[in-house]
Design a protein around this motif. Structure first.
Motif, PDB file in Angstrom:
ATOM      1  N   PRO A  39     -22.326 -63.702  73.860  1.00  0.00           N
ATOM      2  CA  PRO A  39     -22.119 -62.257  73.731  1.00  0.00           C
ATOM      3  C   PRO A  39     -23.232 -61.554  72.960  1.00  0.00           C
ATOM      4  N   ASP A  40     -24.192 -62.315  72.451  1.00  0.00           N
ATOM      5  CA  ASP A  40     -25.242 -61.748  71.594  1.00  0.00           C
ATOM      6  C   ASP A  40     -26.529 -61.567  72.392  1.00  0.00           C
ATOM      7  N   PRO A  41     -26.987 -60.316  72.638  1.00  0.00           N
ATOM      8  CA  PRO A  41     -28.232 -60.106  73.394  1.00  0.00           C
ATOM      9  C   PRO A  41     -29.456 -60.701  72.703  1.00  0.00           C
ATOM     10  N   ALA A  42     -29.433 -60.759  71.358  1.00  0.00           N
ATOM     11  CA  ALA A  42     -30.601 -61.296  70.646  1.00  0.00           C
ATOM     12  C   ALA A  42     -30.794 -62.775  70.966  1.00  0.00           C
ATOM     13  N   ILE A  43     -29.696 -63.536  71.026  1.00  0.00           N
ATOM     14  CA  ILE A  43     -29.805 -64.946  71.389  1.00  0.00           C
ATOM     15  C   ILE A  43     -30.333 -65.077  72.807  1.00  0.00           C
ATOM     16  N   ALA A  44     -29.824 -64.257  73.713  1.00  0.00           N
ATOM     17  CA  ALA A  44     -30.262 -64.322  75.100  1.00  0.00           C
ATOM     18  C   ALA A  44     -31.757 -64.052  75.224  1.00  0.00           C
ATOM     19  N   ARG A  45     -32.246 -63.061  74.504  1.00  0.00           N
ATOM     20  CA  ARG A  45     -33.679 -62.741  74.585  1.00  0.00           C
ATOM     21  C   ARG A  45     -34.520 -63.880  74.034  1.00  0.00           C
ATOM     22  N   SER A  61     -28.733 -61.379  82.164  1.00  0.00           N
ATOM     23  CA  SER A  61     -27.763 -60.282  82.285  1.00  0.00           C
ATOM     24  C   SER A  61     -26.865 -60.195  81.063  1.00  0.00           C
ATOM     25  N   ALA A  62     -27.201 -60.912  80.009  1.00  0.00           N
ATOM     26  CA  ALA A  62     -26.364 -60.939  78.800  1.00  0.00           C
ATOM     27  C   ALA A  62     -26.778 -59.836  77.846  1.00  0.00           C
ATOM     28  N   GLY A  63     -26.348 -58.631  78.124  1.00  0.00           N
ATOM     29  CA  GLY A  63     -26.596 -57.535  77.202  1.00  0.00           C
ATOM     30  C   GLY A  63     -27.913 -56.811  77.390  1.00  0.00           C
ATOM     31  N   ALA A  64     -28.709 -57.155  78.422  1.00  0.00           N
ATOM     32  CA  ALA A  64     -29.966 -56.446  78.650  1.00  0.00           C
ATOM     33  C   ALA A  64     -29.673 -55.009  79.056  1.00  0.00           C
ATOM     34  N   THR A  65     -30.469 -54.069  78.557  1.00  0.00           N
ATOM     35  CA  THR A  65     -30.268 -52.652  78.874  1.00  0.00           C
ATOM     36  C   THR A  65     -31.544 -52.060  79.433  1.00  0.00           C
ATOM     37  N   LEU A  66     -31.368 -51.011  80.210  1.00  0.00           N
ATOM     38  CA  LEU A  66     -32.516 -50.334  80.806  1.00  0.00           C
ATOM     39  C   LEU A  66     -33.414 -49.728  79.740  1.00  0.00           C
ATOM     40  N   GLY A  67     -32.810 -49.244  78.641  1.00  0.00           N
ATOM     41  CA  GLY A  67     -33.607 -48.615  77.594  1.00  0.00           C
ATOM     42  C   GLY A  67     -34.560 -49.556  76.904  1.00  0.00           C
TER      43      GLY A  67
END
Length: 663
Positions: A39-45, A61-67
């Motif tokens: 659930p953590d985008p930082a881990i995914a990145r 696709s784990a929390g990535a945003t267009l911004g």
């Protein structure tokens, strides 16, 4: 627990590499698939970046945003620069790798470099860049100054013309957005699209950003007048909640969120972030919508998310091959293991050791991959350049640097390295001191019937560029007025005692060294006063903290004592030979506006200490004329109150005792 492994990393970087290894391992078996669920985008990145070590591009696709994409960031930077056309925001926009403004990569890089050096780092920083003529005129004047940075001085007229053209193109590209401020939302959307098309080549415009603007334009209808600031906030919110269309990643590795983890099946699942507040998330409540109000409104309680993530966790453990990962520290702070993991450990008991042993294999490989080279610690640098390259001319302030940190003189005078001023050139004590010195020099050059009125008029002119900033005018200018009053009182009292006064006096003294060479010592004295008894007094203005008496006496701050030795030998232009009886530091600013701090010594008169410092200087310069004498970094750390511009080059943090103690 069959087929399950537990990774307990020391920090988030180690966790990401170990997880990436667990995903990479599946690719060794043809046809096997693997996914990271978190659930953590930082881990995914972090994991996505670690996988690129082996050329594995993975769809995230784990929390990535267009911004957060390069194209979304460009759209946000354009809005920020349109709202405030300041050096900081233009520099951020110019740094985007998507911006070209119709230029080739080479032409754009050259123009952007010239714009950065000549305009964006200028001091005083312009409040805005709308007046291009004034900004470029100031840039040309700064480039022609003898004190200009080498990078700025090396710019040609063609370079400055390129900077002017690029700044004009930035202004033109953002003009539609600025004109649309307060227009209906549809007009702002069209202006935003127009600005992006002008900033970047059509091939660089991302489909996700264009689709967002098109969909928004279709849905907004007519009306809804909107300010540019409000539109920027709305765009940031929408772009931050919209997932981008990720490019096609590796067919057998994926990074997914919890929703996808419920719907997709993989041969191996890696569950990362098993720490409290990450998995499960913290249950949040607030005073505006408490538990009872949520129940009355028919909303779910805050703990529902904990139950949902518990179900997601159990579902992930249903895979035949599972790797669980957590980090003992995040952002430098200790973490608490997830309650889900603690319950497994409590139930498994002694079998948990086998669980950790299987996960330790990934940690061992990760630590082996990033093991540091076994090299000895770097010693304190003490370079010994050839004697013919060593400086034969320094000012009294540079002598102080040579005394405190010879390596800084080596970097500045021999390597010829000079730090660039920061973008926007924020005000500091040194820059403020330059303005004060010029102001006081202009004031004392001509007598006035009304000194206060003349000083205030000169101050208004000198500080006009800084007063263009409302914050400076409101917060700092009133304190400047108090400092001006304090200086007037100090100046009036000193003029009653002085027979003659010299300001910004320049001097040069040639010293004969033991090896037969000569060395030129230069100075620019802020103020030299000749008393009616024929004795001189040196006065130095300080906007920062003046050195202590002990520092001056032992020779770590020899500026005024060396100036006294030069004055005794008639080294100052247009001034005779005079003995100095004392010196004063006048601290400009502070609670009372200013304070005079006389310098007196216990071990002798001012003239005697000055002679001792000059003799010590000759011995020190003679040592530096020997090829074996090195320019040591920080030989006396106690007398260096703060870091210098060359500490990173000297790798001070690597060898200094203070760093070892902190570690």
């Amino acid at each position: 627990l069959a087929g399950m492994a537990l990774i307990e990393a020391e920090n988030e970087a180690e966790e990401a590499l170990a997880v990436a290894l667990a995903l990479r391992e599946t690719l060794e078996t043809p046809g096997r698939t693997a996914a990271l669920a978190t659930p953590d985008p930082a881990i995914a990145r972090r994991v996505a970046v670690e996988l690129t070590r082996w050329g594995v591009e993975v769809e995230n696709s784990a929390g990535a945003t267009l911004g957060a994409t390069p194209h979304g960031l460009l759209a946000r930077l354009a809005l920020a620069a349109a709202r405030e056309f300041t050096p900081e925001r233009v520099a951020a926009l110019a740094g985007s790798d998507r911006v070209r403004l119709g230029r080739t990569a080479h032409d754009y890089a050259a123009a952007a470099r010239a714009l950065d050096l000549a305009v964006l780092r200028a001091f005083p920083p312009p409040a805005g860049l709308e007046d291009r003529a004034a900004a470029l005129a100031a840039a040309r004047a700064a480039a022609a100054s003898p004190y200009a940075h080498r990078g700025l001085a090396a710019l040609t007229p063609d370079d400055l013309a390129g900077a002017d053209a690029l700044l004009a193109d930035f202004a033109a590209a953002l003009e539609p957005l600025r004109l649309a401020d307060g227009a209906p939302l549809a007009g702002l959307l069209a202006a935003h699209a127009q600005a992006l098309a002008a900033l970047a080549a059509p091939a660089e415009i991302d489909g996700d950003v264009a689709d967002l603007l098109d969909e928004w334009a279709l849905a907004c209808g007519e009306g809804f007048d909107c300010g540019l600031a409000d539109y920027a906030d709305m765009f940031g919110t929408l772009a931050g909640s919209r997932a981008p269309r990720s490019p096609r990643g590796h067919p057998r590795v994926a990074i997914i969120g919890l929703l996808e983890a419920r719907l997709l099946r993989f041969d191996r699942i890696v569950v990362a972030g098993l720490d409290e507040t990450v998995w499960p998330p913290a249950a949040r409540t607030d005073a505006f919508l408490n538990r009872q109000m949520r129940a009355d409104l028919g909303l779910s309680p805050p703990e529902r998310r904990i139950g949902q993530t518990a179900q997601d966790f159990v579902a992930a453990l249903g895979c035949a091959d599972v790797v669980i990962a957590r980090s003992k520290k995040r952002d430098g702070s200790p973490t608490v293991a997830s309650r889900f993991l603690r319950r497994i450990e409590a139930l498994a008991g002694a079998e948990t050791a086998a669980l950790r042993a299987r996960g330790r294999r990934y940690l061992d490989i990760a630590r082996w991959l990033d093991r540091p080279l076994e090299t000895p610690s770097a010693p304190r640098p003490a370079p010994t350049p050839p004697v013919e390259l060593r400086p034969d001319r320094l000012s009294v302030t540079q002598i102080e640097t040579l005394r405190r940190d010879p390596y800084a003189i080596y970097a500045q005078k021999i390597l010829r390295l000079a730090p660039l001023p920061p973008v926007g050139a924020p005000l500091n004590a040194a820059r403020l001191g330059d303005v004060w010195h010029k102001l006081l020099e202009d004031f004392a050059r001509e007598p006035a019937e009304n000194p206060r009125a003349r000083l205030l008029a000169l101050a208004e002119a000198a500080f006009a560029p800084l007063n263009a900033d409302p914050a400076f005018r409101a917060l700092r200018w009133p304190r400047m007025i108090v400092a001006l009053e304090a200086f007037l009182d100090f100046d009036a009292g000193r003029r009653e005692l002085a027979e003659r006064i010299w300001l910004e006096a320049r001097g040069e003294l040639e010293l004969a060294l033991a090896d037969g060479s000569t060395f030129k010592l230069t100075a620019r004295a802020d103020r030299i006063e000749l008393g009616r008894d024929g004795q001189a007094t040196l006065i130095d203005y300080k906007t920062g903290a003046p050195p202590g008496k002990t520092e001056v006496e032992v020779g770590f701050a020899p500026q005024l004592t060396l100036e006294a030795a030069m004055l005794k030998r008639g080294a100052f232009d247009g001034i005779g030979k005079f003995t100095t009886e004392g010196a004063i530091y006048f601290k400009i600013g502070g609670a009372d506006g200013g304070q005079a701090k006389p310098i007196s010594f216990k071990s002798g008169t001012f003239d005697e200490i000055a002679e001792q410092h000059l003799a010590g200087l000759k011995k020190m310069l003679a040592r530096f004329r020997k090829a074996t004498t090195g320019y040591v970094s920080r030989p006396s750390p106690k007398f260096i109150a703060k870091g210098t511009d060359y500490d990173h080059l000297a790798r001070v943090a690597e060898w200094s005792l203070a760093d070892e103690e902190e570690t």
